[in-house]
Design a protein around this motif. Structure first.
Motif, PDB file in Angstrom:
ATOM      1  N   ARG A  35      11.552  20.323 -38.992  1.00  0.00           N
ATOM      2  CA  ARG A  35      11.208  19.995 -37.602  1.00  0.00           C
ATOM      3  C   ARG A  35      10.807  18.539 -37.418  1.00  0.00           C
ATOM      4  O   ARG A  35      11.164  17.903 -36.421  1.00  0.00           O
ATOM      5  CB  ARG A  35      10.063  20.895 -37.129  1.00  0.00           C
ATOM      6  N   PHE A  36      10.042  17.997 -38.389  1.00  0.00           N
ATOM      7  CA  PHE A  36       9.446  16.679 -38.171  1.00  0.00           C
ATOM      8  C   PHE A  36       9.918  15.601 -39.148  1.00  0.00           C
ATOM      9  O   PHE A  36       9.631  14.423 -38.944  1.00  0.00           O
ATOM     10  CB  PHE A  36       7.917  16.788 -38.253  1.00  0.00           C
ATOM     11  N   GLY A  37      10.595  16.004 -40.228  1.00  0.00           N
ATOM     12  CA  GLY A  37      11.068  15.033 -41.209  1.00  0.00           C
ATOM     13  C   GLY A  37      10.074  14.799 -42.334  1.00  0.00           C
ATOM     14  O   GLY A  37       8.890  15.152 -42.239  1.00  0.00           O
ATOM     15  N   GLU A  38      10.562  14.178 -43.406  1.00  0.00           N
ATOM     16  CA  GLU A  38       9.726  13.990 -44.593  1.00  0.00           C
ATOM     17  C   GLU A  38       8.557  13.048 -44.333  1.00  0.00           C
ATOM     18  O   GLU A  38       7.441  13.282 -44.811  1.00  0.00           O
ATOM     19  CB  GLU A  38      10.563  13.464 -45.763  1.00  0.00           C
ATOM     20  N   ALA A  39       8.785  11.962 -43.592  1.00  0.00           N
ATOM     21  CA  ALA A  39       7.714  10.984 -43.371  1.00  0.00           C
ATOM     22  C   ALA A  39       6.509  11.636 -42.690  1.00  0.00           C
ATOM     23  O   ALA A  39       5.352  11.378 -43.063  1.00  0.00           O
ATOM     24  CB  ALA A  39       8.230   9.820 -42.538  1.00  0.00           C
ATOM     25  N   HIS A  40       6.778  12.486 -41.702  1.00  0.00           N
ATOM     26  CA  HIS A  40       5.681  13.179 -41.012  1.00  0.00           C
ATOM     27  C   HIS A  40       4.946  14.106 -41.978  1.00  0.00           C
ATOM     28  O   HIS A  40       3.704  14.149 -41.990  1.00  0.00           O
ATOM     29  CB  HIS A  40       6.239  13.979 -39.832  1.00  0.00           C
ATOM     30  N   PHE A  41       5.719  14.835 -42.790  1.00  0.00           N
ATOM     31  CA  PHE A  41       5.090  15.741 -43.753  1.00  0.00           C
ATOM     32  C   PHE A  41       4.210  14.975 -44.737  1.00  0.00           C
ATOM     33  O   PHE A  41       3.107  15.422 -45.072  1.00  0.00           O
ATOM     34  CB  PHE A  41       6.149  16.531 -44.521  1.00  0.00           C
ATOM     35  N   ARG A  42       4.680  13.819 -45.200  1.00  0.00           N
ATOM     36  CA  ARG A  42       3.899  13.054 -46.178  1.00  0.00           C
ATOM     37  C   ARG A  42       2.567  12.601 -45.579  1.00  0.00           C
ATOM     38  O   ARG A  42       1.556  12.508 -46.281  1.00  0.00           O
ATOM     39  CB  ARG A  42       4.690  11.844 -46.673  1.00  0.00           C
ATOM     40  N   GLY A  43       2.554  12.322 -44.292  1.00  0.00           N
ATOM     41  CA  GLY A  43       1.297  11.970 -43.648  1.00  0.00           C
ATOM     42  C   GLY A  43       0.317  13.128 -43.654  1.00  0.00           C
ATOM     43  O   GLY A  43      -0.886  12.956 -43.915  1.00  0.00           O
ATOM     44  N   ILE A  44       0.821  14.329 -43.360  1.00  0.00           N
ATOM     45  CA  ILE A  44      -0.023  15.530 -43.412  1.00  0.00           C
ATOM     46  C   ILE A  44      -0.526  15.756 -44.836  1.00  0.00           C
ATOM     47  O   ILE A  44      -1.697  16.089 -45.062  1.00  0.00           O
ATOM     48  CB  ILE A  44       0.772  16.763 -42.923  1.00  0.00           C
ATOM     49  N   GLU A  45       0.364  15.563 -45.801  1.00  0.00           N
ATOM     50  CA  GLU A  45       0.010  15.762 -47.206  1.00  0.00           C
ATOM     51  C   GLU A  45      -1.087  14.788 -47.638  1.00  0.00           C
ATOM     52  O   GLU A  45      -2.038  15.172 -48.337  1.00  0.00           O
ATOM     53  CB  GLU A  45       1.252  15.576 -48.072  1.00  0.00           C
ATOM     54  N   SER A  46      -0.974  13.535 -47.225  1.00  0.00           N
ATOM     55  CA  SER A  46      -1.989  12.541 -47.582  1.00  0.00           C
ATOM     56  C   SER A  46      -3.353  12.919 -47.018  1.00  0.00           C
ATOM     57  O   SER A  46      -4.385  12.758 -47.687  1.00  0.00           O
ATOM     58  CB  SER A  46      -1.575  11.159 -47.070  1.00  0.00           C
ATOM     59  N   ALA A  47      -3.359  13.423 -45.792  1.00  0.00           N
ATOM     60  CA  ALA A  47      -4.623  13.848 -45.180  1.00  0.00           C
ATOM     61  C   ALA A  47      -5.226  15.017 -45.949  1.00  0.00           C
ATOM     62  O   ALA A  47      -6.451  15.093 -46.144  1.00  0.00           O
ATOM     63  CB  ALA A  47      -4.388  14.231 -43.721  1.00  0.00           C
TER      64      ALA A  47
END
Length: 443
Positions: free
Chosen positions: A326-338
């Motif tokens: 839905r949002f792409g890898e870059a968005h997921f990586r931001g969630i993961e970092s948080a």
């Protein structure tokens, strides 16, 4: 990035990574050095091959095994029957060239700390690869050497090979050899009493190869006013010679020495050297068993098991694969970092991280502040076996999965290595067995 490693059992307390990585940084080299935990020399080679490592240092108890594995050997390896430095080449790293830099390390540690060797009576405690190296170094500089070991057979074998005297650690043999010794080198593991304090001569030079913790011998040597040479000196000079073999460059001795004496006595310590890190963070490629191993660590130790992907799914209300779609890898990586940042308050936890978690150096640094980081390594074949046709792996296509794994793994392996305090192979172990190796090393 070119990778190098040290292996042994145990290996987690080795300071070789600090020393070699400081040298790489000093010379602005795109190289990194890690620790490999293993149960045999053969397993060490297999794990190094999975990393694509170009060379290794070897510590106890694998030095004699690497001597047998090496196809080519330098003269000191041949003399000692011991390899503590190896270059790996050929398919799967099976072409091994073996070197012994311990002989150089002992001689330079003594020379650079003002010890006269020629004509001195010297005692070497132990009969393994390190002890044999010490004997060769001392004999080569003109010392009269006696080898003392718990079992007479091994001491007698060294005597027969090199023409030195020998004895056991019995009271009678110690009383005969120690009081007249000008140089005493301990090349055994353990910190208990070997030589009674009353036998230790006040004017002796004492070198204990065991640098990771203070021994009774070093305590006695300090009390008696002996010239005490830190075991890190041996490590430094053998490491400098190894560095030159690895890279073909002159070792930056000052940077390496500073790394060894920076005040951090071993891994598992915060920078102040006082507070133990209480968490273990597991990193590595998808399919290496991080979540299962975290659960096994929890069962065996009572640590809390945490899965970062599970935390993301709980907080977002969606599956990882759906978030990617839905949002792409870059968005997921931001969630993961948080999610990773939240873990800085975690204690006594075994944390399973996502396969791409440490691609961002900030995530690796965050984990490093509270965790000992363990890389679970597996071959491409093993990864494919574990992943199978799992459609929830967002970065693997349905076609040409082997090519996808190889490409992604080659892109990530340097990031994994730079983040890891320890590498453990999952190739021939189940999650429970992997957890046992990790806890054996770290706890």
């Amino acid at each position: 990035m070119e990778l190098f490693a040290v292996t042994g059992k145990p290996v987690f307390q080795s300071m070789s990574p600090q020393m070699h990585n400081a040298a790489f940084n000093e010379l602005s080299m795109d190289s990194h050095y890690v620790r490999i935990a293993a149960d045999s020399g053969e397993e060490s080679v297999e794990t190094a091959a999975m990393l694509g490592a170009a060379g290794m240092n070897i510590t106890a108890p694998f030095k004699e095994c690497f001597f047998r594995l090496a196809g080519k050997k330098d003269k000191f390896a041949e003399k000692t029957g011991s390899v503590n430095c190896a270059m790996l080449s050929g398919r799967n790293g099976r072409g091994i060239s073996g070197f012994n830099t311990d002989v150089f390390g002992v001689a330079e540690a003594l020379r650079n700390n003002g010890a006269d060797i020629s004509g001195q009576n010297a005692c070497v405690i132990g009969a393994g690869g390190a002890a044999r190296s010490a004997v060769i170094a001392l004999l080569g500089k003109g010392a009269n050497v006696t080898v003392l070991n718990r079992t007479v057979e091994k001491a007698r074998e060294i005597s027969g090979s090199f023409g030195c005297d020998y004895g056991t650690l019995s009271p009678g043999d110690l009383e005969k050899s120690i009081p007249g010794a000008g140089i005493i080198i301990s090349a055994v593991t353990g910190t208990g009493e070997i030589i009674p304090e009353k036998l230790l001569p006040e004017n002796a030079t004492v070198l204990d190869a065991n640098y990771s913790s203070k021994s009774t011998l070093t305590d006695y040597a300090e009390k008696k006013g002996c010239r005490l040479i830190d075991g890190r000196e041996w490590l430094l000079f053998q490491g400098a010679k190894s560095f030159e073999i690895f890279t073909g460059k002159k070792a930056p001795l000052g940077a390496m020495r500073s790394a060894l004496y920076s005040g951090q006595s071993g891994q598992g310590k915060q920078k102040n050297g006082k507070k133990n890190k209480t968490n273990i963070s597991l990193i590595g490629f998808m399919g290496t068993g991080k979540s299962s191993v975290a659960l096994e660590i929890s069962r065996a130790s009572g640590m809390r098991a945490i899965d970062t992907d599970a935390g993301i799914e709980k907080n977002s209300g969606g599956k990882v694969a759906d978030l990617f779609a839905r949002f792409g890898e870059a968005h997921f990586r931001g969630i993961e970092s948080a999610e990773i940042l939240k873990l800085e308050s975690a204690e006594n936890s075994a944390i399973a991280c996502g396969g791409g978690a440490v691609i961002d150096p900030k995530n690796a640094e965050s984990l490093r502040r509270h965790s000992n980081i363990v890389l679970l390594a597996s071959s491409v074949g093993r990864i494919l076996e574990m992943v199978g046709n799992d459609s929830t792996r967002p970065l693997l296509g349905r076609e040409n999965r082997e090519d996808s794994v190889r490409k992604l793994l080659s892109e990530r392996i340097g990031h994994y290595a730079c983040a890891a305090d320890l590498v453990v192979s999952g190739e021939k172990r189940n999650p429970k067995e992997i957890a046992e190796v990790i806890l054996r090393e770290i706890r």
